[in-house]
Design a protein around this motif. Structure first.
Motif, mmCIF file in Angstrom:
data_model
loop_
_atom_site.group_PDB
_atom_site.id
_atom_site.type_symbol
_atom_site.label_atom_id
_atom_site.label_comp_id
_atom_site.label_asym_id
_atom_site.label_seq_id
_atom_site.Cartn_x
_atom_site.Cartn_y
_atom_site.Cartn_z
ATOM 1 N N ASN A 1 -8.167 3.731 -5.360
ATOM 2 C CA ASN A 1 -7.372 2.926 -6.444
ATOM 3 C C ASN A 1 -7.209 3.713 -7.762
ATOM 4 O OD1 ASN A 1 -5.672 0.753 -6.915
ATOM 5 N ND2 ASN A 1 -7.167 0.054 -8.330
ATOM 6 N N LEU A 2 -8.495 4.567 -7.921
ATOM 7 C CA LEU A 2 -8.521 5.256 -9.292
ATOM 8 C C LEU A 2 -7.494 6.336 -9.122
ATOM 9 C CD1 LEU A 2 -12.379 5.384 -9.922
ATOM 10 C CD2 LEU A 2 -10.618 3.920 -11.250
ATOM 11 N N THR A 3 -7.145 6.836 -8.342
ATOM 12 C CA THR A 3 -6.090 7.991 -7.960
ATOM 13 C C THR A 3 -4.792 7.555 -8.125
ATOM 14 O OG1 THR A 3 -5.806 7.598 -5.475
ATOM 15 C CG2 THR A 3 -7.681 9.197 -6.202
ATOM 16 N N GLY A 4 -4.549 6.188 -8.371
ATOM 17 C CA GLY A 4 -3.214 5.626 -8.671
ATOM 18 C C GLY A 4 -2.258 5.728 -7.048
ATOM 19 N N MET B 1 -15.626 -1.316 -0.325
ATOM 20 C CA MET B 1 -15.236 -1.772 -1.743
ATOM 21 C C MET B 1 -14.949 -0.469 -2.566
ATOM 22 S SD MET B 1 -14.145 -4.794 -2.069
ATOM 23 C CE MET B 1 -14.461 -5.215 -3.989
ATOM 24 N N VAL B 2 -16.197 0.426 -2.308
ATOM 25 C CA VAL B 2 -16.475 1.581 -3.047
ATOM 26 C C VAL B 2 -15.189 2.628 -2.946
ATOM 27 C CG1 VAL B 2 -17.776 3.706 -3.685
ATOM 28 C CG2 VAL B 2 -19.068 1.485 -3.360
ATOM 29 N N LEU B 3 -14.860 2.727 -1.437
ATOM 30 C CA LEU B 3 -13.953 3.585 -1.123
ATOM 31 C C LEU B 3 -12.491 2.937 -1.556
ATOM 32 C CD1 LEU B 3 -12.778 5.870 0.691
ATOM 33 C CD2 LEU B 3 -12.668 4.099 2.565
ATOM 34 N N THR C 1 0.961 -1.166 0.060
ATOM 35 C CA THR C 1 -0.227 0.008 0.128
ATOM 36 C C THR C 1 0.796 1.318 -0.050
ATOM 37 O OG1 THR C 1 -1.668 -1.174 1.300
ATOM 38 C CG2 THR C 1 -1.833 1.237 1.258
ATOM 39 N N GLY C 2 0.642 2.263 -1.057
ATOM 40 C CA GLY C 2 1.166 3.491 -0.886
ATOM 41 C C GLY C 2 1.087 4.274 0.224
ATOM 42 N N PHE C 3 1.988 5.151 0.780
ATOM 43 C CA PHE C 3 1.425 5.858 2.023
ATOM 44 C C PHE C 3 0.446 6.977 1.739
ATOM 45 C CE2 PHE C 3 2.641 9.354 5.201
ATOM 46 C CZ PHE C 3 2.256 8.724 5.931
ATOM 47 N N VAL C 4 0.541 7.470 0.567
ATOM 48 C CA VAL C 4 -0.707 8.628 0.360
ATOM 49 C C VAL C 4 -1.975 7.818 0.213
ATOM 50 C CG1 VAL C 4 -1.395 9.950 -1.357
ATOM 51 C CG2 VAL C 4 1.007 10.165 -0.756
ATOM 52 N N GLY C 5 -2.053 6.698 -0.410
ATOM 53 C CA GLY C 5 -3.230 5.907 -0.474
ATOM 54 C C GLY C 5 -3.790 5.678 1.041
ATOM 55 N N ASP C 6 -3.093 5.266 1.860
ATOM 56 C CA ASP C 6 -3.409 5.122 3.229
ATOM 57 C C ASP C 6 -4.018 5.953 3.817
ATOM 58 O OD1 ASP C 6 -2.909 3.242 5.785
ATOM 59 O OD2 ASP C 6 -1.980 5.116 6.143
ATOM 60 N N LEU C 7 -3.354 7.319 3.650
ATOM 61 C CA LEU C 7 -4.099 8.303 4.262
ATOM 62 C C LEU C 7 -5.226 8.779 3.593
ATOM 63 C CD1 LEU C 7 -0.746 11.043 4.078
ATOM 64 C CD2 LEU C 7 -1.678 9.740 5.976
ATOM 65 N N LEU C 8 -5.438 8.504 2.203
ATOM 66 C CA LEU C 8 -6.771 8.917 1.785
ATOM 67 C C LEU C 8 -7.916 7.784 2.484
ATOM 68 C CD1 LEU C 8 -5.827 9.556 -1.877
ATOM 69 C CD2 LEU C 8 -6.347 11.105 -0.335
#
Length: 540
Positions: A476-479, A469-471, A191-198
């Motif tokens: 994931n769409l943000t990359g 799942m939606v979240l 998991t990317g750190f920015v993705g974890d924050l989001l």
């Protein structure tokens, strides 16, 4: 040396009176006597005034129409102190979660785990202050609360508990932080750190508090279920979750499941049905120690949920049930794992007693010690079967967050409908109220409570998983949800944070991430390696 002056002969009483009379006839002694008398009278008068003021404050009769203080504003100091101590214990579980996840992950992602756990805690605190507590615990409707945003306009105490409002806030913040940390456990390693924050903003700010309001809010539709004029009035029974098998653990576990599915497995993860095996943890000492710290923190999690130190029998029973369920689950998990592998597996044993703790969290107030042992023992088997199920489904969960918290959270919630012994009702600020006890199927209570538990658990589980799942797909769409293949091979610690957790050595040569320095042979320098006989071909 001069000899001491000899004292004069002591005067008789008549001589003293005669001397006093002579002095009172002298003007100087008359002025001195008057000054002393006035000073004494002034001191006595001031003392009487102070006593009168104190009496007016503490002993004067106060009429209800004249008093500015409401009954709900009277803080119970004993229960407030008890709640704060429990909150500190629950917050201490973050140390356990951090150690558990760091121990079960690979060495190349240890710093990433540490950073995620710390920042998730900080983020959760701000979100729960701003909107989370309001959504979850304020009055609103059956689905969401809408008062006390940024903790504004709050009363002195929370509802009828007598516990100071901010003491309840800090206790519930620690619970919210637990849910957020559960989520990250199944997603480590890719998991990317920015993705974890989001996704953490979504979990701590919206999913956990809003769905949690349904069961724990003052007017949540599951909390009021079965009452006239509310959800399913003919059922005649509300949903119960004493300390959070559903609200904390099932929610956290099924958000973790959604994250694991959207992320996919770690690179190099080969499942048993494909001829592989789970990746080995890099430090079981840290993992086992973290598990035991979590066990200790659970003594705040469960007994503290009474919010009342005056329920002496209740908090003792909850503490004993919590202990026995964990013990039974640890043993049954160990034995089940032995029949699978013919080895005494510490990883399964640690997750076993954690599964028992999760399962007893819902029914801990209403079951007997014998019931706690039985339901805990079942949880130890359920968690092992859950791990095998995820392995068969090819879902990568490095620490077993989904089986421990998600699946055993469901089991613990349903077990109340089976094992509630029919003796205990509810905890209160001045003691227990057993006028309406809960009775499960095994204690002649019929299916009513079991049906209420099933309905509540099913609603929370499906809603959580669907929204999560939606979240996860949106993030994931943000990359940003998953790191690149190059970043994962390079090592999350070096790629995301620029430092290894073990900069002076590498756990094994085969497991060294691509980002670690290599010598001309392609291996890590000899002075950075430790001798390790058991090397995993799938990574450290």
């Amino acid at each position: 040396m001069k000899p001491k002056a000899r004292r004069g002969k002591a005067l008789s009483f008549s001589q003293k009176l005669s001397r006093l009379g002579e002095r009172l006839r002298q003007p100087m002694w008359q002025r001195y006597g008057a000054t002393v008398l006035v000073g004494k009278l002034a001191g006595v008068g001031l003392t009487l005034l102070i006593m009168a003021g104190v009496a007016s404050v503490f002993f004067a009769k106060v009429y209800a129409a004249d008093s500015p203080m409401k009954a709900a504003d009277i803080v119970n100091p004993v229960n407030t102190a008890w709640t704060l101590i429990a909150a500190f214990l629950v917050f201490g579980m973050q140390v356990g979660f951090t150690m558990l996840e760091a121990g079960f992950c690979r060495s190349r992602e240890t710093v990433n785990v540490l950073m995620e756990c710390i920042v998730d805690t900080c983020l959760c605190g701000i979100l729960f202050y701003a909107i989370g507590f309001a959504f979850m615990f304020s009055h609103g409707n059956g689905f969401i609360g809408y008062h006390w945003f940024f903790l504004q306009g709050a009363p002195e105490t929370y509802e009828s508990t007598g516990v100071a409002f901010l003491a309840v806030w800090i206790f519930q913040f620690a619970f919210a932080d637990t849910c957020s940390t559960i989520t990250s456990g199944a997603m480590i390693g890719r998991t990317g750190f920015v993705g974890d924050l989001l996704y953490s903003v979504g979990v701590s700010g919206f999913i956990y508090p809003i769905i949690g309001h349904w069961a724990w809010g003052p007017d949540g539709f599951l909390a009021t279920m079965g009452a006239t004029g509310y959800f399913l009035p003919n059922l005649g029974q509300s949903f119960h979750d004493f300390a959070g098998s559903t609200v904390v653990h099932t929610i956290g576990g099924f958000i973790a499941l959604a994250g694991s599915i959207v992320l996919g497995p770690r690179l190099g993860r080969k499942f048993k049905r494909d001829g592989g095996a789970p990746m080995l943890p890099h430090d079981l000492t840290i993992a086992a120690s973290g598990g035991l710290i979590l066990w200790f923190g659970w003594y705040g999690f469960n007994p503290g949920s009474t919010l009342s130190a005056m329920d002496f029998v209740g908090i003792g029973r909850v503490s004993a049930n919590t202990t026995l369920a964990a013990c039974a689950a640890g043993l049954t998990a160990m034995m089940y794992a032995y029949f699978l592998t013919k080895k005494w597996d510490v990883g399964f044993t640690v997750n076993g007693f954690l599964a028992g703790l999760v399962a007893i969290t819902c029914p801990c107030y209403w079951v007997t010690p014998t019931g706690a042992i039985v339901l805990g023992g079942v949880a130890g088997v359920v968690v092992c079967m859950g791990v095998e199920l995820l392995e068969w489904l090819r879902i990568d969960d490095p620490i077993g967050a989904v089986p421990v918290h998600g699946i055993c959270g469901i089991w613990g919630t349903l077990s109340l409908g089976l094992f509630a012994c029919g003796k205990y009702g509810a905890s209160g600020p001045a003691g227990p109220d057993n006028s309406v006890p809960l009775a499960g199927l095994f204690y002649h209570g019929g299916f009513t409570l079991l049906k209420a538990q099933f309905i509540g658990s099913a609603i929370v589980t499906t809603a959580t998983f669907g929204v999560a799942m939606v979240l996860m797909y949106l993030v994931n769409l943000t990359g940003t949800l998953r790191v690149s293949e190059e970043g994962e091979l390079y090592g999350l610690d070096l790629h995301e944070h620029g430092i290894s957790a073990y900069p002076e050595y590498v756990i094994s040569s085969l497991a060294a991430p691509a980002g670690m320095p290599k010598d001309v042979t392609g291996h890590a320098p000899a002075h950075e390696m430790t001798s390790l006989r058991r090397v995993s071909t799938t990574g450290d």
